[in-house]
Enzyme design. Structure first.
Site, PDB file in Angstrom:
ATOM      1  N   LYS A 107     -55.145  -9.202  19.481  1.00 47.06           N
ATOM      2  CA  LYS A 107     -56.261  -8.416  20.032  1.00 47.06           C
ATOM      3  C   LYS A 107     -57.171  -7.958  18.906  1.00 47.06           C
ATOM      4  O   LYS A 107     -56.839  -7.054  18.136  1.00 47.06           O
ATOM      5  CB  LYS A 107     -55.769  -7.176  20.780  1.00 47.06           C
TER       6      LYS A 107
ATOM      7  N   GLY B 242     -55.480  -0.647  11.375  1.00 44.76           N
ATOM      8  CA  GLY B 242     -56.446   0.245  12.003  1.00 44.76           C
ATOM      9  C   GLY B 242     -56.271   1.644  11.451  1.00 44.76           C
ATOM     10  O   GLY B 242     -55.754   1.837  10.341  1.00 44.76           O
ATOM     11  N   SER B 243     -56.690   2.624  12.228  1.00 44.37           N
ATOM     12  CA  SER B 243     -56.655   4.008  11.745  1.00 44.37           C
ATOM     13  C   SER B 243     -55.230   4.551  11.748  1.00 44.37           C
ATOM     14  O   SER B 243     -54.374   4.102  12.521  1.00 44.37           O
ATOM     15  CB  SER B 243     -57.536   4.872  12.653  1.00 44.37           C
ATOM     16  N   THR B 244     -55.007   5.534  10.911  1.00 46.87           N
ATOM     17  CA  THR B 244     -53.691   6.179  10.858  1.00 46.87           C
ATOM     18  C   THR B 244     -53.382   6.842  12.203  1.00 46.87           C
ATOM     19  O   THR B 244     -52.240   6.810  12.676  1.00 46.87           O
ATOM     20  CB  THR B 244     -53.661   7.189   9.692  1.00 46.87           C
TER      21      THR B 244
ATOM     22  N   VAL C  61     -54.278   5.920  15.337  1.00 54.44           N
ATOM     23  CA  VAL C  61     -53.796   4.943  16.335  1.00 54.44           C
ATOM     24  C   VAL C  61     -52.500   4.284  15.844  1.00 54.44           C
ATOM     25  O   VAL C  61     -51.609   3.987  16.636  1.00 54.44           O
ATOM     26  CB  VAL C  61     -54.885   3.896  16.663  1.00 54.44           C
ATOM     27  N   GLY C  62     -52.381   4.119  14.529  1.00 56.55           N
ATOM     28  CA  GLY C  62     -51.144   3.562  13.971  1.00 56.55           C
ATOM     29  C   GLY C  62     -49.936   4.408  14.347  1.00 56.55           C
ATOM     30  O   GLY C  62     -48.877   3.881  14.722  1.00 56.55           O
TER      31      GLY C  62
ATOM     32  N   GLU D 263     -50.962  -1.316   8.572  1.00 57.23           N
ATOM     33  CA  GLU D 263     -51.957  -1.225   7.491  1.00 57.23           C
ATOM     34  C   GLU D 263     -52.988  -0.208   7.958  1.00 57.23           C
ATOM     35  O   GLU D 263     -53.785  -0.488   8.860  1.00 57.23           O
ATOM     36  CB  GLU D 263     -52.616  -2.588   7.264  1.00 57.23           C
TER      37      GLU D 263
ATOM     38  N   CYS E 216     -60.975   0.284   4.139  1.00 61.42           N
ATOM     39  CA  CYS E 216     -59.747   1.053   3.885  1.00 61.42           C
ATOM     40  C   CYS E 216     -59.569   1.314   2.395  1.00 61.42           C
ATOM     41  O   CYS E 216     -59.036   2.325   1.994  1.00 61.42           O
ATOM     42  CB  CYS E 216     -58.547   0.314   4.446  1.00 61.42           C
TER      43      CYS E 216
ATOM     44  N   GLU F 118     -60.425  10.485   5.604  1.00 60.86           N
ATOM     45  CA  GLU F 118     -61.116   9.202   5.484  1.00 60.86           C
ATOM     46  C   GLU F 118     -62.454   9.302   6.214  1.00 60.86           C
ATOM     47  O   GLU F 118     -62.490   9.493   7.426  1.00 60.86           O
ATOM     48  CB  GLU F 118     -60.257   8.098   6.107  1.00 60.86           C
TER      49      GLU F 118
HETATM   50  P1  NAD Z   1     -58.708   1.903  15.299  1.00 58.72           P
HETATM   51  O1  NAD Z   1     -57.375   2.459  14.943  1.00 58.72           O
HETATM   52  O2  NAD Z   1     -59.622   2.714  16.108  1.00 58.72           O
HETATM   53  O3  NAD Z   1     -58.544   0.522  16.075  1.00 58.72           O
HETATM   54  C1  NAD Z   1     -57.792  -0.556  15.528  1.00 58.72           C
HETATM   55  C2  NAD Z   1     -57.374  -1.470  16.669  1.00 58.72           C
HETATM   56  O4  NAD Z   1     -56.448  -0.770  17.505  1.00 58.72           O
HETATM   57  C3  NAD Z   1     -58.515  -1.922  17.576  1.00 58.72           C
HETATM   58  O5  NAD Z   1     -58.323  -3.263  17.967  1.00 58.72           O
HETATM   59  C4  NAD Z   1     -58.360  -0.989  18.770  1.00 58.72           C
HETATM   60  O6  NAD Z   1     -58.891  -1.499  19.970  1.00 58.72           O
HETATM   61  C5  NAD Z   1     -56.845  -0.875  18.848  1.00 58.72           C
HETATM   62  N1  NAD Z   1     -56.353   0.289  19.590  1.00 58.72           N
HETATM   63  C6  NAD Z   1     -57.014   1.441  19.890  1.00 58.72           C
HETATM   64  N2  NAD Z   1     -56.212   2.255  20.605  1.00 58.72           N
HETATM   65  C7  NAD Z   1     -55.036   1.609  20.754  1.00 58.72           C
HETATM   66  C8  NAD Z   1     -53.808   1.941  21.389  1.00 58.72           C
HETATM   67  N3  NAD Z   1     -53.638   3.098  22.039  1.00 58.72           N
HETATM   68  N4  NAD Z   1     -52.796   1.061  21.321  1.00 58.72           N
HETATM   69  C9  NAD Z   1     -52.939  -0.107  20.658  1.00 58.72           C
HETATM   70  N5  NAD Z   1     -54.088  -0.489  20.062  1.00 58.72           N
HETATM   71  C10 NAD Z   1     -55.119   0.362  20.096  1.00 58.72           C
HETATM   72  O7  NAD Z   1     -59.373   1.477  13.908  1.00 58.72           O
HETATM   73  P2  NAD Z   1     -60.830   0.917  13.659  1.00 58.72           P
HETATM   74  O8  NAD Z   1     -61.795   2.033  13.841  1.00 58.72           O
HETATM   75  O9  NAD Z   1     -61.016  -0.346  14.413  1.00 58.72           O
HETATM   76  O10 NAD Z   1     -60.735   0.515  12.112  1.00 58.72           O
HETATM   77  C11 NAD Z   1     -60.931   1.394  11.071  1.00 58.72           C
HETATM   78  C12 NAD Z   1     -59.599   1.884  10.515  1.00 58.72           C
HETATM   79  O11 NAD Z   1     -58.814   0.776  10.089  1.00 58.72           O
HETATM   80  C13 NAD Z   1     -59.779   2.749   9.288  1.00 58.72           C
HETATM   81  O12 NAD Z   1     -58.917   3.851   9.356  1.00 58.72           O
HETATM   82  C14 NAD Z   1     -59.362   1.820   8.138  1.00 58.72           C
HETATM   83  O13 NAD Z   1     -58.915   2.471   6.978  1.00 58.72           O
HETATM   84  C15 NAD Z   1     -58.292   1.022   8.786  1.00 58.72           C
HETATM   85  N6  NAD Z   1     -58.099  -0.236   8.056  1.00 58.72           N
HETATM   86  C16 NAD Z   1     -56.986  -0.384   7.270  1.00 58.72           C
HETATM   87  C17 NAD Z   1     -56.805  -1.541   6.523  1.00 58.72           C
HETATM   88  C18 NAD Z   1     -55.606  -1.744   5.654  1.00 58.72           C
HETATM   89  O14 NAD Z   1     -55.331  -2.885   5.288  1.00 58.72           O
HETATM   90  N7  NAD Z   1     -54.860  -0.701   5.295  1.00 58.72           N
HETATM   91  C19 NAD Z   1     -57.759  -2.557   6.597  1.00 58.72           C
HETATM   92  C20 NAD Z   1     -58.876  -2.365   7.403  1.00 58.72           C
HETATM   93  C21 NAD Z   1     -59.029  -1.202   8.145  1.00 58.72           C
END
Ligand code: NAD
Length: 503
Positions: A191, A244-246, A248-249, A266, A300, A398
């Protein structure tokens, strides 16, 4: 800078949006209820893509397809060399469509085209690296357990993997995960972010063309709550690889815990670049600007905290400011642009909100700080904040925008304390001519990557991931394929078993 931007409308603006259908079990299909999602180009302000929008029914169909492909299909059973050949073919096909993929990422994310080309080129390299690893994956044998026993440890593919990616490096990040999962023999449901899904669908098309069996990779566009959440909770999924974000992670990990899935995370970063007086200050100044404003700071790894020795602060920051004034902000499709558009107007407001709060907390805007008027998209001036202190939100959270916060230090101990004073631990940089200084910082900073006299380079050979709340596990590197495997121990006994229990 600061002048209103005139953004030229690309040819795509006068055509119908490109449409993308979900990839499930080897076929491109619409959503069952016919729903679609649209994406507006943040740099140009027109509808660039329309995707079929998945929901729970499509997650079910995609996971079942991946499960069937894993349980009964050829992919996990074929020779590693055959899997590698498909990964290499994929790399060649990506390379052949590099310009098309880069342009899609630019139109959907607002990043500069020259940078996007570099990302897709980097992705090609990763697919080739994963193909090489596929052929070296192996287990272990133990012939030291006595004459009658041979211990064999197999590396088996873990099963169906859910791969969830963010919007900031759409094609690169899926390429940090999927080729390694495939090299191991896994099947996947992918996704991408709902804002930048197009290039992942092109990847789906390429994979089918490269000869990937049906159902091995399934791709769903949709929202996190509708698609990401059920992809994590589904009982037939064995592993979740999330970037993604911490915030949602953490939710994802909590949900995965219910069925004890393996997770790879990540997450966010709040990375510091520490500059000592004996450094090559010209190179450090350029890296400070690059670290702060690359990908409009939506990165990130952004070096969002510049931690400068107080003895050089004024002169050094003067140089950084002068370079910042020369950063080309503008049309993402212009070859000379270094900073393009922000991903969305909501995100832009969040970033300007951080700048306003930082000013309220006592820091001052040294340069930038303003949204740039534009005829089409949303753009923000590269911004430097001086007088930031460790307790301010801007120093700890962040921001994910082109905002560099400056903090100063007097001793190496203080520099390290500042660098480590954040819940994140993704990366850091140190600039000094002294090996002692560089080694002390590199050894004591709590982050997954440390750049010494350079910043934000990446190689498929080197593991990448975060300490603390920046993540869990590592991507890339020689163990990247092993991450997508389970170990199975087999004990072969020869001859009659001795030492019977009952006798
Ligand atoms: P996000 O956490 O909002 O979304 C990431 C993904 O998760 C998207 O596909 C989103 O649709 C999905 N998502 C949202 N809610 C969800 C849920 N409840 N269950 C499962 N999946 C869900 O992040 P973003 O705004 O897309 O990206 C930016 C973030 O990503 C920043 O915090 C950035 O630091 C981080 N990031 C980290 C790395 C790394 O390698 N450490 C690399 C790139 C981005």
């Amino acid at each position: 800078m600061n002048l209103p931007l005139t953004i030229a409308m690309p040819a795509e603006a006068s055509a119908a949006p490109k449409t993308y259908r979900l990839l499930i079990d080897g076929k491109f299909v619409d959503a069952r209820d016919g729903r679609t999602l649209e994406r507006n180009s943040p740099g140009h302000g027109f509808t660039v893509s329309r995707y079929a929008q998945a929901g729970e029914a499509e997650v079910e169909a995609a996971v079942q397809a991946a499960h069937k492909a894993f349980e009964t299909g050829p992919w996990p059973r074929m020779k590693a060399g055959e899997r590698a050949a498909i990964l290499l073919k994929t790399a060649d096909l990506i390379e052949a469509r590099l310009e098309e993929i880069a342009r899609l990422d630019v139109l959907e994310s607002g990043k500069p085209i020259a940078q996007a080309r570099g990302e897709i080129g980097g992705a090609v390299d990763i697919w080739r690296y994963a193909a090489a690893l596929a052929r070296t994956l192996h287990g272990e044998t133990y012939a030291n357990l006595g004459d009658a026993m041979l211990g064999v440890v197999l590396r088996e593919p873990i099963g169906v993997v859910s791969i969830i990616t963010p919007w900031n490096f759409p094609f690169l990040i899926v390429s940090q995960k999927l080729p390694f999962a495939l090299a191991a023999g896994c099947t996947a449901v992918v996704k991408p972010s709902e804002m930048t899904s197009a290039s992942t669908f092109v990847l789906g098309d390429i994979l089918m063309q490269a000869g990937l069996p049906d159902g091995v990779v399934n791709i769903l566009a949709g929202l996190g709550a509708d698609v990401g959440a059920p992809m994590v909770a589904h009982p037939l999924v064995e592993m979740v690889s999330f970037t993604g974000s911490t915030r949602v992670g953490k939710m994802t990990m909590a949900s995965a815990a219910d069925s004890l899935k393996k997770v790879s995370m990540e997450l966010g970063g709040k990375n510091g670049q520490i500059v000592f007086p004996d450094a090559d200050l010209e190179a450090a100044a350029d890296a400070a600007v690059f670290g702060g404003f690359f990908n409009a700071g939506e990165c990130c790894n952004a070096g969002s905290r510049l931690i400068v020795h107080e003895a050089i602060a004024d002169d050094f920051l003067g140089a950084v400011k002068a370079l910042t004034a020369r950063v080309a902000v503008g049309d993402p499709l212009d070859d000379s642009t270094k900073v393009g558009a922000m991903i969305s107007s909501e995100h832009l407001s969040k970033v300007t909100g951080y700048i306003a709060a930082a000013a309220n907390d006592g820091s001052s805007v040294y340069i930038g700080g303003k949204q740039i008027a534009s005829c089409a998209g949303q753009y923000l001036d590269p911004t430097i904040l001086r007088g930031v202190t460790e307790d301010m939100a801007i120093a700890r959270e962040e921001v994910f925008g082109p905002v560099l916060s400056v903090l100063t230090f007097g001793s190496i101990e203080e520099a390290l304390r500042i660098a480590n004073n954040t819940p994140y631990g993704l990366s850091a940089g140190v600039w000094s001519a002294s090996i002692d200084t560089c080694m002390s910082v590199a050894r004591n900073v709590r982050s997954g990557t440390v750049w010494v006299n350079t910043f934000m380079e990446g190689y498929p050979e080197l593991p990448f991931g975060g300490y603390k709340q920046s993540g869990l596990g590592r991507e890339l590197g020689k163990r990247a394929v092993e991450d997508y495997t389970e170990e199975k121990t087999i004990q072969f006994h020869r001859g009659q078993r001795t030492g019977w229990w009952v006798g």
